[in-house]
Design an enzyme around this catalytic site. Structure first.
Site, PDB file in Angstrom:
ATOM      1  N   ASP A  50       0.789  -1.158  -0.140  1.00 25.72           N
ATOM      2  CA  ASP A  50       0.104   0.121  -0.054  1.00 25.72           C
ATOM      3  C   ASP A  50       0.849   1.208   0.135  1.00 25.72           C
ATOM      4  O   ASP A  50       1.739   1.418   0.960  1.00 25.72           O
ATOM      5  CB  ASP A  50      -0.787   0.039   1.271  1.00 25.72           C
ATOM      6  CG  ASP A  50      -1.760   1.281   1.477  1.00 25.72           C
ATOM      7  OD1 ASP A  50      -2.877   1.076   0.686  1.00 25.72           O
ATOM      8  OD2 ASP A  50      -1.404   2.392   1.842  1.00 25.72           O
ATOM      9  N   TYR A  55       2.795  10.295  -0.459  1.00 22.64           N
ATOM     10  CA  TYR A  55       3.862   9.681   0.528  1.00 22.64           C
ATOM     11  C   TYR A  55       5.241   9.754  -0.108  1.00 22.64           C
ATOM     12  O   TYR A  55       6.147   9.618   0.579  1.00 22.64           O
ATOM     13  CB  TYR A  55       3.614   7.926   0.570  1.00 22.64           C
ATOM     14  CG  TYR A  55       2.314   7.543   1.503  1.00 22.64           C
ATOM     15  CD1 TYR A  55       1.646   8.420   2.080  1.00 22.64           C
ATOM     16  CD2 TYR A  55       1.948   6.094   1.439  1.00 22.64           C
ATOM     17  CE1 TYR A  55       0.288   7.972   2.719  1.00 22.64           C
ATOM     18  CE2 TYR A  55       1.090   5.591   1.966  1.00 22.64           C
ATOM     19  CZ  TYR A  55      -0.017   6.505   2.438  1.00 22.64           C
ATOM     20  OH  TYR A  55      -0.831   6.174   3.308  1.00 22.64           O
ATOM     21  N   LYS A  85      -2.974   5.953  -4.361  1.00 20.72           N
ATOM     22  CA  LYS A  85      -3.905   6.816  -3.938  1.00 20.72           C
ATOM     23  C   LYS A  85      -4.109   8.062  -4.680  1.00 20.72           C
ATOM     24  O   LYS A  85      -2.776   8.663  -4.862  1.00 20.72           O
ATOM     25  CB  LYS A  85      -4.123   6.977  -2.308  1.00 20.72           C
ATOM     26  CG  LYS A  85      -3.954   5.612  -1.584  1.00 20.72           C
ATOM     27  CD  LYS A  85      -3.941   6.095   0.018  1.00 20.72           C
ATOM     28  CE  LYS A  85      -3.958   4.819   0.738  1.00 20.72           C
ATOM     29  NZ  LYS A  85      -2.500   4.391   0.524  1.00 20.72           N
ATOM     30  N   HIS A 116      -7.977   9.551  -1.717  1.00 25.79           N
ATOM     31  CA  HIS A 116      -7.282   9.636  -0.402  1.00 25.79           C
ATOM     32  C   HIS A 116      -8.119  10.376   0.744  1.00 25.79           C
ATOM     33  O   HIS A 116      -7.906   9.964   1.862  1.00 25.79           O
ATOM     34  CB  HIS A 116      -5.783  10.503  -0.670  1.00 25.79           C
ATOM     35  CG  HIS A 116      -4.910   9.874   0.418  1.00 25.79           C
ATOM     36  ND1 HIS A 116      -3.560   9.673   0.325  1.00 25.79           N
ATOM     37  CD2 HIS A 116      -5.126   9.322   1.837  1.00 25.79           C
ATOM     38  CE1 HIS A 116      -2.899   9.213   1.186  1.00 25.79           C
ATOM     39  NE2 HIS A 116      -3.825   9.046   2.185  1.00 25.79           N
TER      40      HIS A 116
END
Length: 316
Positions: A50, A55, A85, A116
């Protein structure tokens, strides 16, 4: 009590695909640490990774997956379930966003693409635009809603960009709204879920509508504060495993998919070794939130984005 056999279940999504019951989470993993963690996770048996645009480690995830596949004789791309996402600052143009994610991941498709958050953010001011007071800068619902963005995201299934779509940080009313207007229903809802925050209403609603729930921060976020919870410690001693194993196994017993994050090799390996808990122990852990309730992750918004029952008006 001796620990039962390792339990490596999968769950079936409403899209028809199987999702492995444990994923490696990569939130807050630096690019180098992320690469090493994903590569090690795949080597020891993880088949679910994931990540997210926000990120800043999609490229590391993609490189680790592709390097692993080059070295593997028996694991193929279709054996690895990959999630990324859509960043809220990209809700105005989801297609450009997913194509960028695929390029960074070096993949032709992802297995799951999630929105998200339920608020769109302004574009052109970075991945986390904030105002002078430090609050996230969002776009009014009437100008760009999660419904607008989801209607575009769902088309990515037929375009081959992703096999399944879903949402992250959505509450029951917002998921219900998507079910009312979508052609392809969300396959997954991902939220903060752990024994201090079981979100039973959301889990029950999603089960009723054939949606799989994923649990991020299943150990209580940074520092894994849940691991000192007396009930988890007691149950762990009974099964001769760690409190982390109990928390992750509890998540699976509820029919949810935990996403434990780690960059430590030994903990990555341990988090995959889940067990089957008795119904009595599941209920005992369920009751933790009756005396201790805590949410660890809250973004700074001027309105309640995730969990209030208020719906916006008008809805497009």
């Amino acid at each position: 009590m001796t620990a039962p056999e390792i339990n490596r279940d999968t769950f079936k999504l409403n899209s028809g695909f199987l999702i492995p019951a444990v994923a490696l989470g990569t939130w807050k993993s630096s690019p180098e640490d992320c690469y090493n963690a994903v590569k090690h996770a795949l080597n020891v048996g993880y088949r679910h990774i994931d990540t997210a645009r926000i990120y800043l480690n999609e490229a590391s995830v993609g490189k680790a997956i592709n390097d692993f596949l080059k070295e593997s004789d028996d694991v193929k791309r279709e054996d690895i379930f990959v999630t990324t996402k859509l960043c809220p600052c990209d809700y105005h143009d989801p297609e450009t966003a997913i194509l960028g994610s695929l390029e960074r991941l070096q993949l032709d498709y992802v297995d799951l693409y999630l929105m998200h958050h339920s608020l769109a953010e302004v574009s052109g001011e970075g991945l986390k635009p904030v105002d002078e007071d430090g609050f996230r800068k969002h776009i009014p619902f009437e100008k760009l809603s999660y419904v607008d963005a989801y209607k575009v995201v769902q088309t990515f299934v037929n375009k081959g960009y992703t096999r399944s779509v879903g949402v992250c940080n959505f509450n029951v009313p917002k998921v219900q709204r998507l079910l009312e207007v979508s052609e392809i229903p969300p396959a997954v809802v991902q939220c903060e879920i752990h024994p201090y925050l079981p979100q039973q209403d959301l889990v029950d609603f999603c089960k009723e509508h054939g949606i799989v729930v994923e649990a991020f921060s299943p150990l209580g976020s940074t520092g894994a504060p849940l691991l000192n919870e007396p009930i988890l410690v007691s149950v762990a001693e009974k099964y001769q495993v760690s409190p982390a194993c109990i928390a992750i196994s509890w998540a699976i017993a509820r029919g949810t998919v935990p996403l434990p994050k780690s960059t430590n090799d030994s903990r990555i390996e341990a988090n995959l070794k889940t067990i089957k808990l008795s119904d009595q122990d599941v209920e005992l852990i369920n009751n933790i939130s009756k005396t201790t309730t805590k949410r660890y992750l809250n973004s700074k918004w001027r309105i309640d984005v995730y969990y209030s029952d208020a719906e916006f008006n008008p809805v497009k």
